[in-house]
Design an enzyme around this catalytic site. Structure first.
Site, PDB file in Angstrom:
ATOM      1  N   ASP A 155      41.036 -25.047  22.591  1.00 42.65           N
ATOM      2  CA  ASP A 155      41.424 -23.713  23.028  1.00 42.65           C
ATOM      3  C   ASP A 155      40.536 -23.175  24.149  1.00 42.65           C
ATOM      4  OD1 ASP A 155      39.221 -23.275  21.461  1.00 42.65           O
ATOM      5  OD2 ASP A 155      40.009 -21.445  20.546  1.00 42.65           O
ATOM      6  N   HIS A 174      33.409 -18.735  22.857  1.00 43.49           N
ATOM      7  CA  HIS A 174      32.557 -19.309  21.834  1.00 43.49           C
ATOM      8  C   HIS A 174      31.879 -20.547  22.423  1.00 43.49           C
ATOM      9  CE1 HIS A 174      36.818 -20.463  21.010  1.00 43.49           C
ATOM     10  NE2 HIS A 174      36.323 -21.653  21.189  1.00 43.49           N
TER      11      HIS A 174
END
Length: 151
Positions: free
Chosen positions: A106, A148
């Site tokens: 992602d 992240h």
């Protein structure tokens, strides 16, 4: 004896709020829309809603700075930042398995990812600095916290 809900309302009315925003920042955030299986940032849409609801009169708008490589290196390793800079220049890579440093499915390799990371990181640092300096009680960076990254 006063009602607790009244005292909480009084406190919230006196809170100063910083909204980290600039047209350039929003444009950078919106430019990184090729993230499969995830809604694009669309920071301009959020800003349009803030304007439409008349919320700008309740906040102090602060222009974010772009994080320097030194600021990013406080949180990330040099090898990670070098890798991020390289893939940012190279652009697309359709094989997520070949992406190193845990960018994963992602977080695809896209052109401009380094500039995006520096913009969002700088905006987050701007928001945090306003809090630390006591310039506000609340500081908002709507595009922050979406990544992240690895160390």
């Amino acid at each position: 004896m006063s009602d607790k809900s009244e005292s909480n309302d009084d406190k919230s009315k006196n809170r100063s709020v910083v909204y980290v925003y600039s047209p350039e920042y929003i444009q950078t955030c919106d430019s990184l829309s090729k993230v499969p299986n995830r809604v694009p940032s669309k920071a301009s849409m959020v800003h349009s809603l803030i304007e439409a609801y008349g919320l700008l009169k309740y906040v102090r708008v602060v222009k974010p700075h772009v994080a320097s490589i030194e600021e990013m290196a406080v949180f990330h390793t040099d090898s990670y930042l070098q890798h991020l800079h390289k893939i940012s220049q190279d652009g697309d890579n359709d094989d997520p398995q070949s992406v190193d440093f845990g960018l994963g499915y992602d977080c695809p390799v896209v052109e401009g990812i380094f500039d995006y990371a520096a913009a969002v990181g700088g905006a987050t640092l701007t928001a945090a600095q306003n809090l630390l300096d006591g310039k506000c009680d609340v500081s908002i960076n709507w595009a922050g916290g979406w990544h992240h990254a690895k160390k």
